[in-house]
Scaffold this motif. Structure first.
Motif, mmCIF file in Angstrom:
data_model
loop_
_atom_site.group_PDB
_atom_site.id
_atom_site.type_symbol
_atom_site.label_atom_id
_atom_site.label_comp_id
_atom_site.label_asym_id
_atom_site.label_seq_id
_atom_site.Cartn_x
_atom_site.Cartn_y
_atom_site.Cartn_z
ATOM 1 N N SER A 133 -4.878 -6.480 -46.616
ATOM 2 C CA SER A 133 -5.080 -5.504 -47.029
ATOM 3 C C SER A 133 -4.110 -4.583 -46.582
ATOM 4 O O SER A 133 -4.265 -4.593 -46.086
ATOM 5 C CB SER A 133 -6.229 -4.970 -46.699
ATOM 6 N N GLY A 134 -3.766 -4.126 -47.590
ATOM 7 C CA GLY A 134 -3.289 -2.354 -47.608
ATOM 8 C C GLY A 134 -1.691 -2.728 -48.074
ATOM 9 O O GLY A 134 -0.632 -1.766 -47.510
ATOM 10 N N ALA A 135 -1.688 -3.867 -48.679
ATOM 11 C CA ALA A 135 0.639 -4.183 -48.261
ATOM 12 C C ALA A 135 0.845 -3.689 -50.031
ATOM 13 O O ALA A 135 1.674 -3.680 -50.037
ATOM 14 C CB ALA A 135 -0.087 -6.103 -48.823
ATOM 15 N N GLY A 136 -1.008 -3.342 -50.398
ATOM 16 C CA GLY A 136 0.322 -2.830 -52.063
ATOM 17 C C GLY A 136 -0.078 -3.662 -53.409
ATOM 18 O O GLY A 136 -0.036 -3.179 -54.582
ATOM 19 N N LYS A 137 -0.559 -4.503 -53.024
ATOM 20 C CA LYS A 137 -1.639 -4.952 -54.415
ATOM 21 C C LYS A 137 -2.330 -4.115 -55.835
ATOM 22 O O LYS A 137 -0.822 -4.047 -56.310
ATOM 23 C CB LYS A 137 -2.198 -6.429 -53.916
ATOM 24 N N SER A 138 -2.493 -3.985 -55.110
ATOM 25 C CA SER A 138 -3.940 -2.849 -56.261
ATOM 26 C C SER A 138 -2.962 -1.770 -56.894
ATOM 27 O O SER A 138 -3.282 -1.241 -57.980
ATOM 28 C CB SER A 138 -5.468 -1.984 -55.722
ATOM 29 N N THR A 139 -2.095 -1.059 -55.957
ATOM 30 C CA THR A 139 -1.056 0.185 -56.241
ATOM 31 C C THR A 139 -0.121 -0.491 -57.205
ATOM 32 O O THR A 139 -0.011 -0.037 -58.302
ATOM 33 C CB THR A 139 -0.455 -0.030 -55.488
ATOM 34 N N LEU A 140 0.062 -1.824 -56.987
ATOM 35 C CA LEU A 140 1.001 -2.410 -58.203
ATOM 36 C C LEU A 140 0.448 -2.936 -59.237
ATOM 37 O O LEU A 140 1.183 -2.338 -60.531
ATOM 38 C CB LEU A 140 1.369 -3.520 -57.709
ATOM 39 N N ILE A 141 -0.674 -3.374 -59.586
ATOM 40 C CA ILE A 141 -1.441 -3.581 -60.728
ATOM 41 C C ILE A 141 -1.783 -1.920 -61.075
ATOM 42 O O ILE A 141 -1.924 -1.938 -62.760
ATOM 43 C CB ILE A 141 -2.739 -4.133 -60.159
ATOM 44 N N ARG A 142 -2.049 -0.665 -60.748
ATOM 45 C CA ARG A 142 -2.047 0.354 -61.448
ATOM 46 C C ARG A 142 -1.019 0.410 -61.634
ATOM 47 O O ARG A 142 -1.261 1.541 -62.793
ATOM 48 C CB ARG A 142 -2.531 1.046 -60.322
#
Lengths: 297, 588, 214
Positions: free
Chosen positions: C5-14
């Protein structure tokens, strides 16, 4: 937190308990008031000056309490919060019917022969008329009264309309109730209502001061005279201030003299030359009409 | 698209489900609404008569232009200040009493209370008379709130006289009824396990309530109490018009004498007072961790779903602490400033008056109007209120989105996320502007709106409906904006991420979750508007409201009672219609 | 993509679907720099990328058919979108999509009456209707129980294979990443730790991702 709440609560109780109570005074003041028939600032000045005068003449505490609702002034007279009120013809009768032995005692010289004036917007095509039958012109035009309890702004005009054969259902839309004589002039002048009716005195003073544009609104008919404004006094004042109190009040008013500069100011504010004595019997016609129209039950 | 899907179809034999009938209950309500709107417009004469009075436009313009030039003389500022304090003081003391009465009323009127007695007594059925008494109490609450403050004021003048207490009680009675209703719903919605645990261990219902339930509801109640503050200020201003004094009264005076520059000074004071109250209560609600979705007179379980954001409301919060202390100071100061004479309540005169007023009103005389007249009057009242509701609803819907802080602002749903400074300024300006507009609309009392509208409109149902509609719009728009702000934004962002335009996101994302609540608020306000038709009598089409003031001024209390009863019946009918519409809404 | 969590997966998708823009550096999607595009052009690119979310992000109180039709929004005109809300249009397409995700009978159901797994199927059907060139799936199974997770993963994979669409997922569950994907990118604290074909992923690479956490 709890302490704060408790502290606040105690504080509020204390403050409420310590607030000056109005029943502290030794003798209750003689309270006068008036129906709110026009600009209350004017009323305030008129009645405060009068209160000062009466205080001096009668040697009792006199207080003026403004009331801004016709019905409330009658009701407050009934429950005894107001001792003497400057009523209109109709409200005076309503008040006396609710307080046994209340008396109409004084009026101005002009109130014996008071008039209403019908007015119309000049664009409406309504023209000045000669006699009462001409009121039939108003059929099909919009029309507003003043306050619903006003004698000159509603009761008598409605009576004259019915005398002229104009049913309220024959005017355009419903008759409005502007709430006051001033507002009637405004709304007819603006053309919101094509015609209206009000206290002739208010009309004349507006015309005189130039507050009304005669190119937009004109008087079309002056009604016959009727009894209107008068002072009504509660019978229980004699218990507080002595048997002769009502006579002393009457005396104080009737002795007002135009030639006395102090008196003149008061009389001017009332638009009167002098005050004269009146009696309950003078308002029988008003009462009859009031019953006919349904304002008195 | 079609082709791609077709080619990879697994060749299932399932057929396309039958399309649900187009003529469902929701559609029925839409048809009823449109039909009602058409009828109300017809009734208002909008299709036959001229509407705009060009003659009064100069006056209207004069009024508007005076806004940039308010009267600022020292004397008048002092008068304004004094009037503001009066209005504030009446609002505070009226509200204080309402919360006290409302609290007890709310406890007693709650289902939970009556149930806790059954649990404590350990039998299933309450004595019929207790149940009956409880039902009567709930009905009395309905009765109390369906009569307008202005009418209460006149009733109290007849009973206790001209003391300021009349005005305070006139605010308190309907407010207590509303608060009691909402408090009872808060109590009924709160977790009952701690209460039941105490009751089952033999604690008396009163003590069990005190320890097991009320602490849980405190934050919600506090939040709602503060929420009512702004409403109380508005009620005090309207009462001012009928003679209590304060801002409403001064505005009315200046309007009568056409002193427009003075009116604006007073109006600005009113805006400020309302705005501050709104700000305060919304900050407080956030700090309390209560996001009360309850607004106006919400009178339904569904509408007061208060959702906690934090677990524990933090009473230690500085704002909360300060608010409570401030209120604790403000309340006694207000009572001191107004100086009501509570002694009057127990005086002999008051009890005599009460008896005589009561006697004079019985039996109600329904004969004052023929059946046809009753129907005509009711039609006017209904069409006026319906037009007002429709107006407020449609415009409120449009304004609520720019007035919400999560739409156009940077980071908002309709913001692209790449704004430079200019659009940010624009969006902020739009937000402030719409919010300001809504504040102005709701701050000006409806009778004042009616008089202003009469300058430019011809008399009839329309100016009355607009006056009530404009005022309602101000209240509703704010509530709707709050609904929008509480919206779950993620589904909308999902639509946006797949390239849907603003219109699509709005129609498919923003409207569906918000409109049921919009409509349910609207339906609540409908009842309120019917009540308020009493105060726009000068527009020349008053219906029942005007007949009521007419009979009050004729001192025909039997007729007054008859009209009040018809009023209450109509309110009940409207309440039933709206309850049924809401039910459909929830189910759809 | 896997990572704590917090690795930046969702951010990358966004960043990839154009709902977030980089503060520095640049993102190219389908050959275009998203942060340089006009609003209209951005929407055009966005319409070619479909996204599926952990929380489904459907409109709860709309019927399933409307939620699926929302996939058309980028192409439909305003009036068409409006009319469809009153009387659903293009039923056949919606039905076919729903059929592919296995719940065709739910077409006129209210969305919030469906179970979590069914709602995710509706979300997938919406993406099918959108017919994008690539599908982003942000933790598509984190909200589902293990059995359902597998079904949904199978479904996504199957659809991706059959339609030839690129599928990029962020996942918490390493096992699913290994069993369903050809390429795995390990993210940690906003940086790429490894980017490799699934065949070459070792236990130690996975461990290094979650190092320092228990």
């Amino acid at each position: 937190m709890k302490q704060v709440l408790i502290l606040g609560f105690v504080l509020s109780i204390l403050l409420v308990a310590c607030a000056p109570s109005s029943s502290d005074q030794d003798t209750e003041p003689f309270v006068i008031s008036a129906i709110p028939d026009q600009n209350p600032e004017k009323l305030q000045r008129r009645f405060e000056l009068l209160a000062d005068y009466l205080m001096e003449e009668l040697d009792v505490q006199v207080e003026y309490i403004p009331v801004t609702n016709y019905a409330a002034s009658v009701t407050a007279f009934r429950v005894g919060d107001l001792d003497m009120v400057w009523f209109g013809g109709l409200t005076g009768v309503q008040a006396r019917l609710q307080v046994d032995d209340a008396q109409a005692i004084l009026q101005r010289n002009i109130d014996e022969e008071f008039h209403s004036i019908f007015i119309a917007n000049t664009d409406s095509g309504i023209t000045p008329i000669e006699d009462i039958n001409g009121l039939s012109q108003l059929k099909g035009h919009s029309f507003t009264f003043g306050s619903e309890s006003s004698t000159s702004g509603r009761l008598m005009p409605q009576y004259y309309l019915s005398q002229a054969g104009v049913e309220l259902s024959e005017i355009n839309g419903e008759a409005g109730f502007s709430g006051s004589h001033n507002t009637t002039i405004e709304l007819v002048e603006a053309g919101s209502y094509e015609s209206g009716v009000l206290n002739e005195q208010v009309w004349l003073s507006h015309v005189e001061s130039g507050e009304v544009d005669l190119n937009k609104v004109q008087g079309i008919w002056r009604t016959p005279g009727f009894y209107d404004y008068h002072w009504v006094i509660r019978p229980d004042v004699v218990e507080r201030y002595g048997e002769d109190f009502i006579e002393r009040v009457t005396q104080a008013f009737t002795q007002l003299d135009v030639n006395n500069p102090d008196h003149q100011e008061i009389l001017d504010l009332f638009n009167a030359e002098k005050f004269i004595v009146t009696e309950n019997g003078n308002y029988i016609e008003i009462e009859t009409i009031g019953r006919e129209i349904g304002k008195i039950k | 698209m079609q082709k791609t899907l077709g080619s990879i179809s697994v060749g299932s034999v399932i057929e396309i489900p039958q399309r649900p009938s187009f003529f469902n209950r929701r559609l029925m309500w839409v048809i009823i609404f449109i039909g009602g709107l058409f009828w109300a417009l017809l009734e208002s004469g909008i299709f036959q008569n001229e509407l705009i009075n060009t003659g009064g436009i100069t006056l209207g313009l004069e009024f508007l232009t005076a806004s940039i030039n308010p009267e600022l003389s020292r004397e008048f500022i002092q008068l304004t200040l004094k009037a503001t304090l009066t209005t504030l003081a009446f609002a505070v003391s009226g509200l204080f009493l309402s919360i006290v009465f409302g609290f007890f009323g709310g406890v007693v009127a709650s289902e939970t209370w009556i149930k806790s007695y059954t649990i404590a007594r350990n039998d299933q059925d309450l004595p019929i008379f207790v149940r009956g008494l409880w039902l009567v109490l709930r009905w009395i609450l309905v009765l109390f709130r369906s009569v307008h403050e202005v009418i209460w004021a006149l009733i109290f003048v007849a009973i206790i006289g001209l003391d300021p207490l009349s005005a305070i009680l006139a605010i308190s009675i309907p407010f207590s009824a509303i608060i009691a209703k909402v408090f009872s719903e808060i109590i009924d919605e709160t977790n009952h396990e701690p209460l039941n645990a105490l009751l089952n261990s033999g604690v008396s219902p009163t003590k069990a309530f005190l320890y097991g339930l009320l602490p849980l509801t405190f934050a919600d109640m506090l939040a709602y109490g503060f929420y009512r503050f702004e409403c109380a200020i508005r009620a005090a201003a309207v009462l001012g018009i009928v003679g209590v004094g304060g801002l409403g009264y001064q505005i009315f005076l200046s309007l009568q004498t056409l002193k427009f520059t003075e009116i604006w000074t007073l109006l600005f004071a009113l805006f400020l007072l309302n705005g501050l109250a709104d700000l305060w209560s919304s900050i407080l609600r956030r700090r309390l961790g209560v996001e009360s979705r309850c607004g106006g007179t919400c009178i339904d379980l569904e509408a007061i779903q208060t959702t906690r954001k934090g677990v524990d409301p933090s009473y230690q919060d500085r704002v909360v602490k300060f608010s409570i202390i401030f209120a604790a100071v403000l309340v006694p100061l207000s009572f001191w400033y107004i100086n009501p004479d509570f002694g009057i309540l127990i005086s002999e005169r008051t009890s005599q008056n009460m008896v005589s007023v009561g006697q004079s009103a019985f039996p109600p005389t329904f004969e004052v109007f023929s059946l046809g007249e009753w129907i005509d009057l009711s039609k006017i009242t209904l069409s006026m209120s319906f037009l007002a509701v429709a107006f407020a609803g449609v415009i409120g819907l449009i304004l609520s989105f720019p007035a919400a802080n999560n739409f156009l602002l940077p980071g908002g749903i309709f913001a692209s996320g790449r704004e430079k400074n200019a659009p940010r300024l624009l969006a902020t300006a739009l937000l402030v502007l719409t919010r300001g507009l809504l504040l102005v609309l709701r701050s000006i009392p409806a009778p004042i709106w009616a008089l202003i509208l009469l300058y430019v409109l011809f008399p009839g149902v329309l100016p009355g409906a607009l006056a009530l509609g404009i005022y309602t719009l101000g209240v509703l728009g704010r509530l709707m904006a709050e609904v929008v702000e509480n919206l779950d934004e993620r589904p909308l962002l999902a639509l946006k991420a797949q390239g849907a335009g603003m219109g699509g996101v709005f129609m498919y994302g923003a409207l569906p979750p918000t409109y049921p609540r919009f409509i349910s608020y609207l339906l609540y306000r409908w009842e309120e508007i019917i009540r308020a038709t009493v105060i726009v009598g000068q527009v020349g089409a008053g219906g029942l409201g005007r007949s009521l003031t007419e009979q009050l001024s004729s001192f025909d209390n039997q007729a007054v009672l008859a009209i009040l009863i018809v009023f209450i019946v109509i309110t009940f009918i409207v309440d039933m219609i709206s309850a049924s519409a809401r039910k459909t809404l929830r189910a759809a | 993509m896997v990572g704590p969590s917090g690795a930046g997966k969702s951010t990358l998708i966004r960043l990839l679907n154009g709902t977030l823009f980089p503060t520095s550096g640049e993102v190219r999607v389908l050959g275009q720099r998203l942060d340089k595009l006009s609003a209209g052009a951005l929407r055009k690119v966005q319409s070619r990328i479909g996204t599926i979310y952990q929380q489904f992000h459907l409109i709860d109180n709309l019927q399933v058919v409307h939620n699926i039709n929302a996939g058309h929004l980028a192409h439909w005109s305003f009036s068409r979108s409006l009319i469809s809300l009153i009387r659903p249009m293009d039923i056949q397409t919606a039905f076919n999509a729903l059929e592919q995700v296995g719940i065709p009978e739910k077409l006129y159901e209210r969305t919030d009456r469906l179970s979590g797994g069914q709602q995710q199927r509706v979300a997938i059907a919406r993406v099918l209707v959108q017919n994008p060139e690539a599908i982003l799936a942000d933790e598509p199974i984190s909200n589902l129980d293990p059995g359902l997770s597998k079904e949904i993963m199978d479904l996504l994979l199957d659809l991706s294979y059959r339609s030839g669409k690129t599928l990029i997922s962020s996942l918490h569950a390493i096992e699913f990443a290994k069993s369903h994907y050809e390429r795995i990118i390990g993210l940690r604290k906003g940086r790429i730790l490894f980017d490799s074909s699934t065949d070459f992923i070792t236990e130690s690479m996975i461990n290094s991702l979650y190092q320092g956490r228990n």
